[in-house]
Design an enzyme around this catalytic site. Structure first.
Site, PDB file in Angstrom:
ATOM      1  N   LYS A 192     -27.699 -98.626-182.635  1.00 16.58           N
ATOM      2  CA  LYS A 192     -28.870 -98.386-181.772  1.00 16.58           C
ATOM      3  C   LYS A 192     -30.120 -98.249-182.641  1.00 16.58           C
ATOM      4  O   LYS A 192     -30.333 -97.245-183.302  1.00 16.58           O
ATOM      5  CB  LYS A 192     -28.714 -97.120-180.931  1.00 16.58           C
ATOM      6  N   GLU A 267     -28.578 -88.349-192.294  1.00 21.86           N
ATOM      7  CA  GLU A 267     -29.640 -88.501-193.300  1.00 21.86           C
ATOM      8  C   GLU A 267     -30.931 -88.093-192.615  1.00 21.86           C
ATOM      9  O   GLU A 267     -31.410 -88.814-191.735  1.00 21.86           O
ATOM     10  CB  GLU A 267     -29.765 -89.963-193.755  1.00 21.86           C
ATOM     11  N   CYS A 301     -38.698 -90.868-195.600  1.00 24.03           N
ATOM     12  CA  CYS A 301     -38.018 -89.565-195.598  1.00 24.03           C
ATOM     13  C   CYS A 301     -38.136 -88.865-196.941  1.00 24.03           C
ATOM     14  O   CYS A 301     -38.184 -87.647-197.002  1.00 24.03           O
ATOM     15  CB  CYS A 301     -36.558 -89.753-195.212  1.00 24.03           C
ATOM     16  N   GLU A 398     -42.529 -81.521-192.014  1.00 22.13           N
ATOM     17  CA  GLU A 398     -42.592 -82.959-192.321  1.00 22.13           C
ATOM     18  C   GLU A 398     -43.636 -83.612-191.421  1.00 22.13           C
ATOM     19  O   GLU A 398     -43.574 -83.490-190.202  1.00 22.13           O
ATOM     20  CB  GLU A 398     -41.224 -83.591-192.084  1.00 22.13           C
TER      21      GLU A 398
HETATM   22  P1  NAP Z   1     -35.836 -89.458-184.519  1.00 20.58           P
HETATM   23  O1  NAP Z   1     -36.768 -89.159-183.423  1.00 20.58           O
HETATM   24  O2  NAP Z   1     -34.854 -88.420-184.905  1.00 20.58           O
HETATM   25  O3  NAP Z   1     -35.123 -90.819-184.121  1.00 20.58           O
HETATM   26  C1  NAP Z   1     -34.142 -91.418-184.880  1.00 20.58           C
HETATM   27  C2  NAP Z   1     -33.178 -92.143-183.962  1.00 20.58           C
HETATM   28  O4  NAP Z   1     -32.494 -91.197-183.128  1.00 20.58           O
HETATM   29  C3  NAP Z   1     -33.863 -93.107-183.001  1.00 20.58           C
HETATM   30  O5  NAP Z   1     -33.027 -94.227-182.815  1.00 20.58           O
HETATM   31  C4  NAP Z   1     -33.958 -92.274-181.740  1.00 20.58           C
HETATM   32  O6  NAP Z   1     -34.120 -93.030-180.583  1.00 20.58           O
HETATM   33  C5  NAP Z   1     -32.641 -91.556-181.769  1.00 20.58           C
HETATM   34  N1  NAP Z   1     -32.602 -90.343-180.931  1.00 20.58           N
HETATM   35  C6  NAP Z   1     -33.628 -89.589-180.489  1.00 20.58           C
HETATM   36  N2  NAP Z   1     -33.166 -88.554-179.747  1.00 20.58           N
HETATM   37  C7  NAP Z   1     -31.823 -88.658-179.714  1.00 20.58           C
HETATM   38  C8  NAP Z   1     -30.769 -87.886-179.128  1.00 20.58           C
HETATM   39  N3  NAP Z   1     -31.018 -86.784-178.415  1.00 20.58           N
HETATM   40  N4  NAP Z   1     -29.494 -88.285-179.318  1.00 20.58           N
HETATM   41  C9  NAP Z   1     -29.210 -89.382-180.059  1.00 20.58           C
HETATM   42  N5  NAP Z   1     -30.150 -90.161-180.626  1.00 20.58           N
HETATM   43  C10 NAP Z   1     -31.455 -89.802-180.467  1.00 20.58           C
HETATM   44  O7  NAP Z   1     -36.608 -89.806-185.840  1.00 20.58           O
HETATM   45  P2  NAP Z   1     -37.921 -90.670-185.953  1.00 20.58           P
HETATM   46  O8  NAP Z   1     -39.096 -89.787-185.671  1.00 20.58           O
HETATM   47  O9  NAP Z   1     -37.822 -91.914-185.207  1.00 20.58           O
HETATM   48  O10 NAP Z   1     -37.848 -91.026-187.499  1.00 20.58           O
HETATM   49  C11 NAP Z   1     -38.420 -90.240-188.453  1.00 20.58           C
HETATM   50  C12 NAP Z   1     -37.431 -89.249-189.070  1.00 20.58           C
HETATM   51  O11 NAP Z   1     -36.381 -89.926-189.740  1.00 20.58           O
HETATM   52  C13 NAP Z   1     -38.093 -88.398-190.113  1.00 20.58           C
HETATM   53  O12 NAP Z   1     -37.746 -87.052-189.932  1.00 20.58           O
HETATM   54  C14 NAP Z   1     -37.518 -88.915-191.414  1.00 20.58           C
HETATM   55  O13 NAP Z   1     -37.534 -88.018-192.467  1.00 20.58           O
HETATM   56  C15 NAP Z   1     -36.177 -89.345-191.016  1.00 20.58           C
HETATM   57  N6  NAP Z   1     -35.646 -90.347-191.953  1.00 20.58           N
HETATM   58  C16 NAP Z   1     -34.635 -89.969-192.801  1.00 20.58           C
HETATM   59  C17 NAP Z   1     -34.122 -90.859-193.702  1.00 20.58           C
HETATM   60  C18 NAP Z   1     -33.005 -90.459-194.632  1.00 20.58           C
HETATM   61  O14 NAP Z   1     -32.338 -91.333-195.122  1.00 20.58           O
HETATM   62  N7  NAP Z   1     -32.787 -89.183-194.879  1.00 20.58           N
HETATM   63  C19 NAP Z   1     -34.598 -92.170-193.718  1.00 20.58           C
HETATM   64  C20 NAP Z   1     -35.611 -92.536-192.851  1.00 20.58           C
HETATM   65  C21 NAP Z   1     -36.110 -91.602-191.965  1.00 20.58           C
HETATM   66  P3  NAP Z   1     -35.640 -93.233-180.030  1.00 20.58           P
HETATM   67  O15 NAP Z   1     -36.290 -94.116-181.018  1.00 20.58           O
HETATM   68  O16 NAP Z   1     -35.522 -93.835-178.725  1.00 20.58           O
HETATM   69  O17 NAP Z   1     -36.256 -91.860-179.982  1.00 20.58           O
END
Ligand code: NAP
Ligand code: MG
Length: 494
Positions: A192, A267, A301, A398
């Site tokens: 997804k 992650e 991240c 963050e």
């Molecule tokens: P996010 O809101 O957590 O979304 C990530 C994924 O999870 C998206 O596909 C999102 O779908 C989905 N999602 C949202 N709510 C969910 C739920 N309740 N149950 C299951 N899946 C759900 O993160 P983001 O804001 O898009 O991305 C930024 C974050 O990613 C930052 O915190 C960053 O640090 C982190 N990141 C970490 C790494 C690493 O390797 N550690 C790498 C890159 C990014 P939707 O898009 O539809 O909301």
């Protein structure tokens, strides 16, 4: 002074052009959501809708799980001769490379990633399939030293149906990091992508369909986190979830996994420190510190957003850093020399500009940037704050945009204390010319990766993941093989 960013018309990307809503790939079929629902994906450089895609709900997740389960139980994939599985993975790498320009254009269009960086990300995606293509023939078990009347051995087996839930900051790279090791280990996959960046995953779905995988081995589901994502996280038919995204969502996924004790790797986010010691090459350190929080418009991240600088070199370093930041001018993602594209969405724009305002309310001073940028796209200037204390929200939360805080320290002990005073532990960096200082600090920093005299470099061969609230488990390298297999012991009385 308000700056204006001019963006030209984006190049034609045949696949992404609007028309009927883009379907998703389930069990080898391209289908719309059972509910008929769709959502729009937007070009953040000009805030216009590119196209609409299917919005999966719980019924579609059920269907994808059925398809992935059938493909797994059928064993055509998991029992495929390892040499043959290697060939399939190499074919996927080749087809990504053959379509690299198109995939990079799609990524830039959907996410606003500067085109040169998008090409680099696509190259990493292909390399990920090449790297894991090497593993099927090398995943050894063990023969264990037991009593002579017993034959005891271990084998690695696929976990089963694995889901990847990924963010938007490197869509196809993230997809590859989940799919390639899962396939190398003989699993079937449901991916997804994030709602902001569904297009490269859908194009990948079309390409992968030409690579000789049985139907249902790779399924691409577009949908929203709170519907499709939540249904995946809670689904009793999914054996493992590999998630990359925010810490907040990671905790929800872990909670939802309890029902069937899914294997979960997370992650998550970070607020990574970058320590500048007084003996560092300050020009190099400034270049690394600037790229550390500006690259990908800070939507990384591992971004080094807390820059800790020794008080004796504070002013000299701050000047050098300001000069390096000036190289990151916002611009059209499709211009070859653009280093800083827009942030991904209106919500992300509000979040980042909100933190710039908050930093000022908290009493920090803007040293560089901070000026508004005139739309229509979601552009923000790289912004550096001075006079920041580590207890300010600016230093604790963050932001996920090109905003960093400069914090002074007196000695190495204080630097380590400030660096580790965070709920996160994804990455850290040290700039020093002293080899003992480098290794001593690397040992004392509580983070999954420590860079010395560089920033942000990753290699597929090394384990990646976070301490503390930056994650659970490790991925990449050989560690992904652990997280995508179960280990079985066989004990035979002779
Ligand atoms: P996010 O809101 O957590 O979304 C990530 C994924 O999870 C998206 O596909 C999102 O779908 C989905 N999602 C949202 N709510 C969910 C739920 N309740 N149950 C299951 N899946 C759900 O993160 P983001 O804001 O898009 O991305 C930024 C974050 O990613 C930052 O915190 C960053 O640090 C982190 N990141 C970490 C790494 C690493 O390797 N550690 C790498 C890159 C990014 P939707 O898009 O539809 O909301
Ligand atoms: Mg988009």
């Amino acid at each position: 002074m308000t700056r204006t960013v001019q963006v030209g018309p984006p190049p034609r990307v045949h696949f992404a052009e609007s028309g009927p809503s883009k379907p998703m790939l389930i069990g080898g079929q391209w289908v719309q959501a059972a509910s008929g629902e769709t959502f729009e994906t937007v070009n953040p450089a000009n805030a216009t809708t590119i196209t609409t895609v299917a919005s999966a709900g719980a019924a579609d997740v059920d269907r994808a799980v059925d398809a992935a389960r059938r493909a797994f139980e059928d064993r055509a994939w998991s029992d495929m001769n390892p040499h043959q599985r290697t060939r399939v993975l190499l074919r996927i790498a080749d087809i990504i490379e053959a379509h690299a320009d198109e995939l990079a254009l799609i990524e830039s269009l959907d996410v606003g990633i500067p085109i040169r960086l998008a090409r680099y990300q696509i190259a990493i995606a292909a390399e990920t399939f090449q790297y894991y293509a090497g593993w099927p023939t090398k995943m050894l078990g063990t023969v264990n030293p037991v009593d002579a009347s017993v034959h005891c051995y271990t084998v690695r087996e696929p976990v089963g149906v694995c889901a990847g839930i990924i963010p938007w900051n490197g869509p196809l790279t993230m997809a590859a990091w989940k799919i390639a090791p899962a396939l190398a280990c003989g699993n079937t996959v449901i991916l997804k992508p994030a709602e902001q960046s569904p297009l490269s995953a859908l194009r990948f779905g079309e390409l992968v369909s030409e690579c000789g995988l049985p139907d249902g081995v790779v399924n691409i589901m577009t949908g929203l986190g709170e519907t499709a994502g939540a249904a995946i996280a809670a689904h009793p038919g999914i054996d493992k979830v590999s998630f990359t995204g925010s810490t907040e969502t990671g905790k929800k996924i872990l909670g939802a996994s309890v029902g069937n004790l899914k294997r979960v790797t997370l992650e998550l986010g970070g607020k990574s420190p970058h320590i500048i010691m007084p003996d560092a090459d300050l020009e190099l350190a400034a270049r690394n510190a600037a790229s550390g929080f500006c690259l990908l418009t800070g939507q990384v991240c591992v971004a080094g957003t807390r820059i800790l600088v020794h008080e004796t070199v504070h002013d000299e370093f701050a000047d050098a850093l300001a000069k390096q930041i000036a190289a990151y001018q916002v611009g059209d993602p499709f211009a070859e020399d653009t280093m800083l594209g827009p942030v991904v969405s209106a919500a992300q724009f509000d979040r980042v500009t909100g933190y710039v305002a908050l930093g000022q309310q908290e009493g920090a001073r803007i040293a560089v940037g901070g000026e508004p940028v005139q739309g229509p796209g979601y552009f923000v200037e790289p912004t550096l704050f001075e006079g920041v204390r580590n207890d300010m929200r600016l230093a604790r939360e963050e932001i996920f945009g090109p905003v960093a805080a400069l914090l002074p320290f007196r000695d190495a002990d204080e630097a380590v204390r400030i660096a580790n005073d965070t709920p996160y532990g994804l990455a850290a960096a040290v700039a020093t010319s002293d080899v003992s200082t480098a290794h001593t600090l690397a040992r004392r920093l509580r983070a999954g990766v420590v860079w010395v005299n560089t920033h942000g470099e990753l290699d597929l061969s090394f384990p990646f993941g976070g301490f503390k609230q930056s994650g659970l488990g490790r991925e990449l390298g050989e560690r992904s093989l652990d997280s995508f297999t179960e280990l079985k012991s066989v004990f035979v009385r002779l």
